[in-house]
Each structure stands twice: as C-alpha cells, then as structure tokens.
Design an enzyme around this catalytic site. Structure first.
Site, PDB file in Angstrom:
ATOM      1  N   LYS A 107       0.835  -1.197   0.000  1.00  0.00           N
ATOM      2  CA  LYS A 107       0.000   0.000   0.000  1.00  0.00           C
ATOM      3  C   LYS A 107       0.872   1.250   0.000  1.00  0.00           C
ATOM      4  CE  LYS A 107      -3.724  -0.414   2.582  1.00  0.00           C
ATOM      5  NZ  LYS A 107      -4.351  -0.565   3.914  1.00  0.00           N
ATOM      6  N   ARG A 134      -3.284   3.359   8.570  1.00  0.00           N
ATOM      7  CA  ARG A 134      -3.622   2.203   7.743  1.00  0.00           C
ATOM      8  C   ARG A 134      -2.495   1.187   7.742  1.00  0.00           C
ATOM      9  NH1 ARG A 134      -4.697   4.783   1.995  1.00  0.00           N
ATOM     10  NH2 ARG A 134      -5.919   2.881   1.760  1.00  0.00           N
ATOM     11  N   GLY A 167      -6.559  -9.877   8.143  1.00  0.00           N
ATOM     12  CA  GLY A 167      -6.100 -10.481   9.387  1.00  0.00           C
ATOM     13  C   GLY A 167      -5.347  -9.463  10.202  1.00  0.00           C
ATOM     14  N   MET A 183      -4.697  -5.301  11.454  1.00  0.00           N
ATOM     15  CA  MET A 183      -5.600  -4.315  12.016  1.00  0.00           C
ATOM     16  C   MET A 183      -6.336  -3.533  10.941  1.00  0.00           C
ATOM     17  SD  MET A 183      -4.950  -1.097  14.433  1.00  0.00           S
ATOM     18  CE  MET A 183      -5.098  -0.035  13.032  1.00  0.00           C
ATOM     19  N   ARG A 223      -3.559  -1.656  -6.279  1.00  0.00           N
ATOM     20  CA  ARG A 223      -2.740  -2.872  -6.255  1.00  0.00           C
ATOM     21  C   ARG A 223      -3.185  -3.752  -7.418  1.00  0.00           C
ATOM     22  NH1 ARG A 223      -5.618  -4.943  -0.759  1.00  0.00           N
ATOM     23  NH2 ARG A 223      -7.718  -4.920  -1.559  1.00  0.00           N
ATOM     24  N   HIS A 283     -15.434  -9.497   1.359  1.00  0.00           N
ATOM     25  CA  HIS A 283     -14.391 -10.451   1.750  1.00  0.00           C
ATOM     26  C   HIS A 283     -14.588 -11.800   1.071  1.00  0.00           C
ATOM     27  CE1 HIS A 283     -12.541 -13.460   4.513  1.00  0.00           C
ATOM     28  NE2 HIS A 283     -11.554 -12.584   4.491  1.00  0.00           N
ATOM     29  N   SER A 336      13.256 -43.266 -16.590  1.00  0.00           N
ATOM     30  CA  SER A 336      12.116 -42.495 -16.112  1.00  0.00           C
ATOM     31  C   SER A 336      12.224 -42.443 -14.594  1.00  0.00           C
ATOM     32  CB  SER A 336      10.805 -43.156 -16.531  1.00  0.00           C
ATOM     33  OG  SER A 336       9.728 -42.460 -15.947  1.00  0.00           O
ATOM     34  N   CYS A 371       8.026 -39.542 -13.954  1.00  0.00           N
ATOM     35  CA  CYS A 371       6.618 -39.845 -13.757  1.00  0.00           C
ATOM     36  C   CYS A 371       6.416 -39.770 -12.247  1.00  0.00           C
ATOM     37  CB  CYS A 371       6.263 -41.219 -14.314  1.00  0.00           C
ATOM     38  SG  CYS A 371       7.293 -42.544 -13.703  1.00  0.00           S
ATOM     39  N   TYR A 399      11.123 -34.850 -20.693  1.00  0.00           N
ATOM     40  CA  TYR A 399       9.693 -34.678 -20.478  1.00  0.00           C
ATOM     41  C   TYR A 399       9.327 -34.872 -19.012  1.00  0.00           C
ATOM     42  CZ  TYR A 399       9.384 -39.769 -20.147  1.00  0.00           C
ATOM     43  OH  TYR A 399       9.556 -41.054 -19.742  1.00  0.00           O
TER      44      TYR A 399
HETATM   45  P1  ADP Z   1      -7.728  -2.188   3.806  1.00  0.00           P
HETATM   46  O1  ADP Z   1      -6.315  -2.602   3.734  1.00  0.00           O
HETATM   47  O2  ADP Z   1      -8.560  -3.015   4.700  1.00  0.00           O
HETATM   48  O3  ADP Z   1      -8.333  -1.961   2.453  1.00  0.00           O
HETATM   49  P2  ADP Z   1      -7.377   0.660   3.942  1.00  0.00           P
HETATM   50  O4  ADP Z   1      -6.240   1.209   4.698  1.00  0.00           O
HETATM   51  O5  ADP Z   1      -7.246   0.642   2.498  1.00  0.00           O
HETATM   52  O6  ADP Z   1      -7.724  -0.757   4.527  1.00  0.00           O
HETATM   53  O7  ADP Z   1      -8.643   1.523   4.340  1.00  0.00           O
HETATM   54  C1  ADP Z   1      -9.933   1.108   4.160  1.00  0.00           C
HETATM   55  C2  ADP Z   1     -10.782   2.218   3.674  1.00  0.00           C
HETATM   56  O8  ADP Z   1     -10.670   3.344   4.510  1.00  0.00           O
HETATM   57  C3  ADP Z   1     -10.431   2.743   2.322  1.00  0.00           C
HETATM   58  O9  ADP Z   1     -11.036   1.979   1.319  1.00  0.00           O
HETATM   59  C4  ADP Z   1     -10.978   4.128   2.331  1.00  0.00           C
HETATM   60  O10 ADP Z   1     -12.331   4.114   1.988  1.00  0.00           O
HETATM   61  C5  ADP Z   1     -10.823   4.527   3.761  1.00  0.00           C
HETATM   62  N1  ADP Z   1      -9.644   5.358   3.888  1.00  0.00           N
HETATM   63  C6  ADP Z   1      -8.359   4.989   4.074  1.00  0.00           C
HETATM   64  N2  ADP Z   1      -7.548   6.047   4.102  1.00  0.00           N
HETATM   65  C7  ADP Z   1      -8.317   7.128   3.928  1.00  0.00           C
HETATM   66  C8  ADP Z   1      -8.065   8.537   3.837  1.00  0.00           C
HETATM   67  N3  ADP Z   1      -6.844   9.016   3.930  1.00  0.00           N
HETATM   68  N4  ADP Z   1      -9.118   9.334   3.641  1.00  0.00           N
HETATM   69  C9  ADP Z   1     -10.349   8.847   3.524  1.00  0.00           C
HETATM   70  N5  ADP Z   1     -10.654   7.564   3.602  1.00  0.00           N
HETATM   71  C10 ADP Z   1      -9.657   6.699   3.800  1.00  0.00           C
HETATM   72 MG    MG Z   2      -7.770  -0.810   1.138  1.00  0.00          MG
END
Ligand code: ADP
Ligand code: MG
Ligand code: MG
Length: 915
Positions: free
Chosen positions: A61, A131, A140, A142, A376, A492, A800, A867, A887
């Site tokens: 990210k 984030r 999994g 935070m 991504r 999910h 083989s 094989c 092969y």
């Molecule tokens: P995940 O890895 O679970 O996708 P993210 O860090 O991407 O978590 O955040 C989830 C959501 O939080 C994003 O899809 C977005 O909608 C919101 N978000 C994250 N950062 C920001 C930000 N700087 N401003 C506004 N919304 C945010």
């Molecule tokens: Mg995200």
C-alpha cells in the site's frame, strides 16, 4: 480539553529534524540515538521518498501510494512507517523505537505544510488515517482507523469550518468506534448496539437518515461505551490517538489471525507491516461526496470494462461492510456526477499504462474532487486472468512471454473444473452476485469450523454465511463453494473465493441464515445441515439439491495462452494413463505421449483378477504359464486401445510392479470362494497368502524382482505389448512402445531381463513376419540406480524417474506412514514442504540431476523423464527443465498445468540468460 501544544513546523523537517527539538518533554531514549535510521517516508504534492519498487520496506500500500503520487495522481499526502520498524518493535518485545514518534511528528509537520491544516488545531484541523499495509495484501491485520485527530474541541471547529455539523459528528462517532474497536479491543457490537438503539428511537433505518442531534447523541453514548470498556475516557490528545493506533497496527502483525493467514498462504520471511499515516479526505461530506472501490477490468470475466461500486455520502469500509447496498459505477456514477465518472475512466487508463496489469483501487470523492487512496494488482479468477493476459498482449501493454508468466500454472486447475450440465434439471432457489466462477455441489455448513470438521470427515460442503471474515479462511479453503447473503462483489467472501478459485455466490439477499440454530431460510423454505445445494459462481444462481456437473470447455483465450506456452517451452509433457479413456482425455489436454502406464491396474477387473489369482496361486511354472495365457488377450487389447489413442506418440509401459499379495483376498469368505473356483482347499489358499506375507512389502518382492523370479510374467507382458504394436502396424496406426522395468538397482538385473525381453519380442516378430521399433528402459527409483546410472545406461535406452519411490527411499520415509509425522515437520519448518508433493530439490533432486549426467555420459541421447506426482507440480516441473529432462509425465488433468509450468521455466531461464 485539547491540550496539544502547537509546534511550528520547520521548513525542512525530514531527515535533518533534530529528534530532541520535537520530542515530547521527558521522553527518554531519543537523546541516546546517535545515528538515525530512516523509518518514515513522506509522500505528497507530487513528491515521494518511496516508489513502487519499495514494497519490502514500505509495504504494498505504502509503495503504491508513493508511486501514485509520483504519476501524479491525486493522493492525499501522508507518510509510511517502514516494515522494518515493525520488526524492531517486535524484536524489542513490543516497544516502539524511542525516536519513532519524533520522526512521526516531523512528518506530520510536512503533511501540515502540504495540506495547509494543523493536526490538533480546532480552527483548521488536519485529520489522518492510520492504515496497515504489509508487502502482500493481508486480511487479518488491524483495520484502518479514520479521522484521527478529532476530539471534543476539534469536532466543533471542524463543524464550523465546513459549515457541516452533521458531517463533523458523523466523523467523530466513527473515530470513537474504530479506535475503540480496532485499537482498544472493545467489541464493535457494543457500539453497534447503541447506534441501533438511537436509530430505533428515531424510527430510521439508515445511518444517513440520522440528524445532527442524533449523531451528537451517538457520540455521547459511544464515549460512555469507551469509558466503560476501556476504563478511561476516549483520548483527547491527537498524538496519543496516533501513537496508539500505530502501535496497534504493529501489534496486529503478530495477532492470531495474521499469523494464521501467513501460514495458510505460505507467506514467510517478512519483517512486519508498514503503517501508512495519511491525511483524510471525506466521502461523507454530503451528497456531492462518495467513496468506492473498483477494478480496471472485470475480475470475474476479464472483460475490459470498468468494474466498481460506490456509496454516496459514506466513509471508509461502508462499501464493503454491506450496511448499505453500493451502486455500480458503470451504471450509476454518470447519473450522479458526469465529471467524476469521466475522471475515473481516465484513472483506469493511467493506472493500467503505469502498472501494466489490472488494478484494484480505492477512491474517495470529496465535494466533487477525486482522490486515490490505494491501488494494487487485482486478484482475479483464472478464466479472467487468462483473458486479461491475452487481451493485454494484443493491446500491446505486455508481450507474449509476460502474458504467459502472468498465469500461475497451479491456478489452471480452476479452468479445468466442472461446470453444470446445461441440460440438467435445476430449481433456482436464490440469486446473488456471480462472485467467483465454477460449479459447486455440497451440503450446507454454517460456520467455518463446522465446514473444516465435516470436510475432514469426508463430506462435500458449501459454506453458507451472512458474510465471511478473515477468521473463516480455514473453512473457506476446504469448501466446495461459498454462499453469502450480504456483501457485494468486493466483499471479503468474493475477493478471497476468487483468489482460492472456489466458486462463490455473494449477497444473495433472499437467503436468511441463522448460524446459531443452523437453519437457512429462502422464501419460506428451510434448509439444514443435511440438505444439498448447488451453486453457480458464474451466474450467481443457487439451486436446490445436487445438480449434475460436466467438465468445462476451453475458451479461445485459454487456447491462445496455451499456444503461447507451447511456443516457448522446450520440455515435453506426457501423461500417466492406464486406460484408453484416460489417454484420450490427456491427449485433449495436450499430452505428447504416455510417461507411465501401470499394468497392474489392468488386473483388478472382476473377470481378470480371477486369472491373476490363479496365476499367483499356481503351484509350478507350467500352471502359472497356463493362467498367464488367459491374461494375455486382456493386456493386448488394453495396450492396443492405448496405442490407438496416442496415434504414434511414445507410450511407456511399466511391467508389473506391486507385491503379489496385493492381488489376493484377505478375508476368509473370499478365500473360500477362490479355493472352490480353483479346485483347491481353503488351507492351500491360506497357506499361499501367508507365504506371500512380507514384513516390508514396499521393500520386498516387487518390481523387477517379480520378473527375475517369475520371468514368465515378463514374457507375457512383453508379448502382449509387442503383439498389440504389431497389430497397430497392420492397421497402419503408428506406434512407439517403451518397455519399462520398475525398481531396478543394478545393471545385471537389467541385462538379465533385457535378454528375455528381446527373445520374446523376436519370437513375436518371427511369428507375425514383421517388426516394430521399441525401446527398453528402466525407472530410476532406488538410490543405487541413480548412483550407478552410467552403468545402467549401458543397458537401458531410457530413464524415467519414479520420484514417489525415489523420495521414499532417499528419505527413508514410508509413503504410507509419513502422514503421521510429516505435518509436524512442515509445521515446525523442519521441512519446507511435503517432499511427496513437491520434489525435494536439495536431496532427491540431486540424485536426479546426477543420474541424468551419468546416464548421458554413457548414452548421450538417453531419453530422460519423470513420472510420479511431481510431474504435475509447477515447482518440480521447473526443476525438471533445469536439469535437462526431456519430459515430465503427470495425471491427465494436470497436463495443462505442466505445459504452462514448463513454459515459465523456459521463459525465466531466457530472462536470466540475457542479464
Ligand atoms: P484495507 O487494507 O482493509 O483496504 P485501507 O487502509 O485501504 O484498509 O482503508 C480502508 C478504507 O478506509 C479505504 O477503502 C478508504 O475508503 C478509507 N480510507 C483509508 N484512508 C483514507 C483517507 N486518507 N481518507 C479517507 N478515507 C480513507
Ligand atoms: Mg484498502
Ligand atoms: Mg479492512
């Protein structure tokens, strides 16, 4: 209440910032830090200290946020704390490095400068998100905390500044909830309960229907929940909020869910997660604001069309949380805002041009302005992956080799999966989103645990959930299919199922699930754990009962990618097949011959097993020969059928291999029947069975040892092979038989058996007055054979590698007993993987490579193949390529996987060669 002391940011805060100048008073440690490690990387206003190549250090990210900033795309400014810092944190027994927060403050100052806002300032506040983000996307860990920096004073300032009190309190209640839940561990349900209560009192259904006053009420209640469960008030100091959030992200790296996820996905060797601290943009500022997620192409079908969902006046995870039903960008966004839709279509092109792959991205629109929050490479179903790779190559975005490398060979399994027979009777009971393609049939399980248990007991299961969550991953992995009642195409369940190649129908709204009582209700009808359902992840339909399935058909894109794979690979791919039918299936999958026909499987037919037993029980050679004569026509017909199906491609036939007792009955009732039919006494039969008993049958009287002691068995089999080949020739069908001796360990064994083989073949040729070409070779299955391969190659015309037995004998692990201890070896990382599934390159592989070299010293054109299960394992296939095998041979359904893996090996080798 906000006791923040405001600090004037220095003009150039980054590396040169003196830690002590910005440190909190009384904070120890920072002064001791002599040389500073750079732990924080800034991005904003078109500049970034990181880039897309720094995923190890900045996480996926973080690296991509930096990179999108450089494009430039509109990314809210912020900074990334390195994955290495998370490592330090855990090494130190979960303590933040002393100087970290100083560096964070210095970078907050840069963000303040970039945004013109100030963190903790009530008149023009900067709010940030914290984030998580490891190198690989990893559910999994935070969850994100948004709106950090709000407190009782700032919320009022924000209201005044924006003229939008409702928005300010909406943001505040979200912060208290997210911070309480994800950072302090207060169960989300407690907050949810208060929110529902307020909604009920006001008689409204949606969050968006709550008034400003209602939201103020929610905030007050949330603060009480926080106080009650945490034992202290919601922290008012923004830096305290931020520091705790950062620490919580680091801590989550070693959380149970995260560890389990890494285990399941074999993610190893990473230092930790990064933390991205980023200025907030707001999708919840009103009806001109929105938030959403999108793919640049359809991840289920691969179609080159924008594919996304958005929610107006919403924030963060609202889109994926299934609280409100998101709108489809393609259908609704232009109606909502023509400008936003145009901008998003432009973003699609910019992202694909830059990353040369499908992107899965997150965006927020604040008062009409678009911001990018993440991008991504998009997870996609295999059929989609194939179409996308082929399309992108045709569009000139990538070349053919890259297109081939884009498809994970193992994932082809999905394409070869069955679909429903279009003519089968079906009763549709519900319809949801076509989240992950494929046909699945199973009984209903309501929890992941239950699914795991019942699959272990041999049941086929469809996992049925309101919505899945990361903790369900184990159950999802074993389920035939997944059905959810809420959530969209980016939920999910949908994302994970696509990644796993498991069919999934998501968000089937008519389905009501009560996991507690284990009842699923659909339009008044109930279904329980004993009921079968079927689901079609390609259409989103759910059916009652077990719908008939059929093998899938091959798409034009699939054929194209395989055509390219065949163009670049040098390793041939054969199949293991014992019947004309299997041979034909494998031919259709592109097999270029048979690497292993196991003749013993031909003897288990009820009619044949009788003659086989008669042969085994024979008291002397004459009686044995008499029984063998009866088996001959069966074998000859089988071989003829296989030769015919393979139309002149090489067919390797292994002579009888298993210990004879495997063919005899072990229950008295069957033994008695056998005795009667052969005119023997029960005692005689029993005695013979006892005689054949061995302590270690797999190391006993089997393989070529049978032929050495009972040459007449070999004679019969060779005669059947040669007669079938001659018959083919007469019918103008090309043939190329390869007669293979199992389990040989010495040249003398091979010499002895070759003499009999040649005599038998010559006898047939003389009788039939014609000849056919054939080869005489051996399996390499015992270490001695590999070690003396130069000698064996004097007699054998091909090798083989029977890597199942070779692995067993190299490790000394009994294949039939290894299940007891191998899992423990893998868990304790004493072995990296199961050597029976993926070739042990360091040991068994060394024997293989040595035997190839030695063998070719004697016989330069020695044909070598493999094989055994490893022939269909992509990693092992790459190894086979690298040691120069001619092969690999694998089961029919794995033939395409092996073809693609062989292409990967050749292309990667070519790339290495260029460097
Ligand atoms: P995940 O890895 O679970 O996708 P993210 O860090 O991407 O978590 O955040 C989830 C959501 O939080 C994003 O899809 C977005 O909608 C919101 N978000 C994250 N950062 C920001 C930000 N700087 N401003 C506004 N919304 C945010
Ligand atoms: Mg995200
Ligand atoms: Mg999340």
């Amino acid at each position: 209440m906000a006791t923040m002391t405001k600090k004037k940011p220095s003009a150039k805060p980054a590396k040169s910032a003196k830690p002590s100048a910005l440190a909190k008073p009384g904070r120890n440690g920072s002064a001791l830090k002599a040389k500073s490690t750079k732990r924080v990387y800034f991005f904003g206003n078109g500049k970034a200290e990181g880039n897309a190549g720094m995923k190890d250090l900045l996480g996926g990210k973080g690296a991509n946020l930096a990179d999108m900033t450089l494009v430039p795309l509109p990314v809210p400014s912020g900074f990334t704390i390195t994955t290495e810092t998370c490592g330090e944190y855990n090494d130190a027994g979960q303590k933040l490095p002393a100087a970290l927060m100083d560096e964070v403050r210095a970078n907050i100052a840069r963000v303040e400068k970039a945004t013109g806002k100030t963190f903790g300032d009530a008149t023009n506040p900067l709010l940030v998100a914290a984030r998580s983000g490891a190198k690989m996307s990893m559910p999994g860990m935070m969850d994100t905390v948004l709106n950090i920096g709000l407190n009782d004073a700032v919320v009022e300032g924000l209201a005044k500044l924006t003229g939008n009190e409702r928005f300010a309190y909406d943001s505040y209640r979200r912060l208290i909830n997210m911070f309480g839940d994800t950072v302090m561990g207060v169960d989300h349900e407690h907050f949810e309960h208060e929110l529902s209560d307020v909604k009920n009192t006001k008689g409204v259904k949606l969050d968006t229907e709550l008034s400003t006053e209602d939201l103020k009420e929610v905030v007050e209640r949330y603060k009480k929940v926080f106080q009650n469960h945490v034992g202290e008030g919601f922290p008012q100091d923004p830096y305290t909020q931020l520091e705790r959030a950062i620490e919580a992200v680091f801590k989550s790296w070693m959380g149970d869910r995260a560890i389990k996820y890494r285990e399941l996905n074999e993610i190893r060797g990473l230092r930790g997660t990064a933390v991205n601290v980023q200025s907030m943009v707001f999708g919840n500022m009103g009806d001109d604001s929105a938030t959403g997620v999108a793919f640049t192409r359809n991840p289920a079908t691969g179609e080159n069309k924008f594919y996304g969902e958005f929610l107006v006046n919403a924030q963060g995870e609202d889109v994926v949380a299934g609280i409100r039903t998101p709108l489809k960008c393609e259908e609704e966004m232009a109606k909502w805002s023509r400008k936003a839709w145009r901008e998003l279509l432009h973003v699609k092109d910019v992202l694909e041009a830059r990353y040369k792959d499908v992107q899965d991205f997150e965006f927020t629109i604040e008062k009409g302005t678009l911001y990018m929050l993440q991008t991504r490479n998009g997870k996609r179903a295999t059929a989609a992956a194939v179409k996308i790779a082929v399309d992108m190559a045709k569009e000139g975005l990538i070349d053919e080799k890259t297109a081939v490398l884009r498809i994970d060979p193992g994932s082809l399994d999905q394409l070869l999966h069955p679909t429903f027979n279009p003519n089968a009777a079906k009763t549709v009971i519900a319809k949801g989103l076509n989240a992950s393609p494929g046909a699945a049939v199973g009984k209903i399980a309501f929890t992941a645990e239950e699914a795991e248990q019942r699959v272990a007991d041999g049941e086929k299961i469809i996992l049925v959930r309101r919505e899945t969550e990361p903790a369900d991953i184990g159950g999802m992995a074993v389920a035939e299919g997944i059905l959810t009642s809420t959530g969209g195409n980016t939920s999910h369940a949908a994302v994970v199922a696509r990644g796993m190649g498991t069919p999934c129908v998501a968000g089937a709204g008519d389905v009501h699930i009560d996991a507690r009582t284990k009842v699923m209700t659909v339009n008044g009808k109930t279904y329980g754990i004993d009921d079968w359902i079927s689901l079609d992840g390609g259409t989103g339909e759910v059916y009652e009962g077990q719908v008939q399935t059929q093998v899938s058909t091959q798409s034009p894109a699939y054929r194209k990618i395989m055509e390219w794979a065949d163009k670049y690979r040098t390793l041939k791919v054969r199949t293991n097949a014992d019947t004309p039918h299997d041979a034909q299936v494998a031919r259709d999958f592109g097999a270029e011959g048979i690497g292993l026909t196991r003749t013993e499987h031909m003897f288990f037919d009820p009619e044949r097993i009788h003659h086989m037993r008669e042969m085994i029980l024979a008291s002397d050679t004459e009686a044995r020969k008499a029984a063998l004569v009866k088996l001959l026509p069966y074998q000859r017909d089988d071989f003829f059928g296989i030769f015919k199906a393979m139309k002149g491609l090489p067919v390797t036939i292994r002579l009888l291999d298993p210990p004879l007792h495997e063919f005899l009955p072990h229950h008295e009732k069957e033994q008695a029947e056998l005795a009667t039919s052969l005119g023997l006494s029960l005692e005689q039969v029993k005695r013979r069975v006892e005689q054949l008993h061995e302590s270690n049958p797999m190391l006993g009287h089997r393989g070529d040892r049978l032929a050495v002691t009972y040459p007449e068995i070999l004679e019969m089999q060779v005669r059947a092979i040669i007669e079938a080949a001659v018959e083919c020739k007469k019918q103008r069908i090309a043939v190329l038989p390869e007669i293979m001796i199992p389990l040989a360990g010495t040249k003398a064994e091979l010499d002895y058996l070759k003499k009999i083989t040649l005599q038998t073949a010559e006898a047939v040729f003389a009788e039939k007055k014609t000849r056919v070409d054939y080869l005489y070779g051996t399996m390499i299955e015992v270490p001695r054979a590999a070690i003396t391969a130069d000698e064996l190659a004097q007699t054998a015309e091909f090798f083989s590698f029977g890597t199942n037995d070779l692995t067993q004998m190299t490790f000394g692990y009994s294949r039939d007993d290894a299940g007891v201890f191998l899992p423990e070896y893998i868990k304790k990382e004493i072995l990296e993987r199961d050597p029976f599934q993926s070739l042990d390159i360091g040991g068994v592989g060394k024997l293989v490579s040595m035997a190839v070299k030695l063998g070719r010293q004697t016989r330069p054109d020695l044909k070598c193949g493999i094989c055994g299960e490893h022939g269909g394992d992509p990693r092992s296939v790459e190894f086979c390529h690298s040691v120069g095998l001619n092969y690999v041979s694998c089961s029919p359904f794995r033939v395409p996987i092996a073809r693609l893996a062989a292409a990967h090996a050749a292309i990667k080798e070519g790339k290495k060669g260029k460097k």
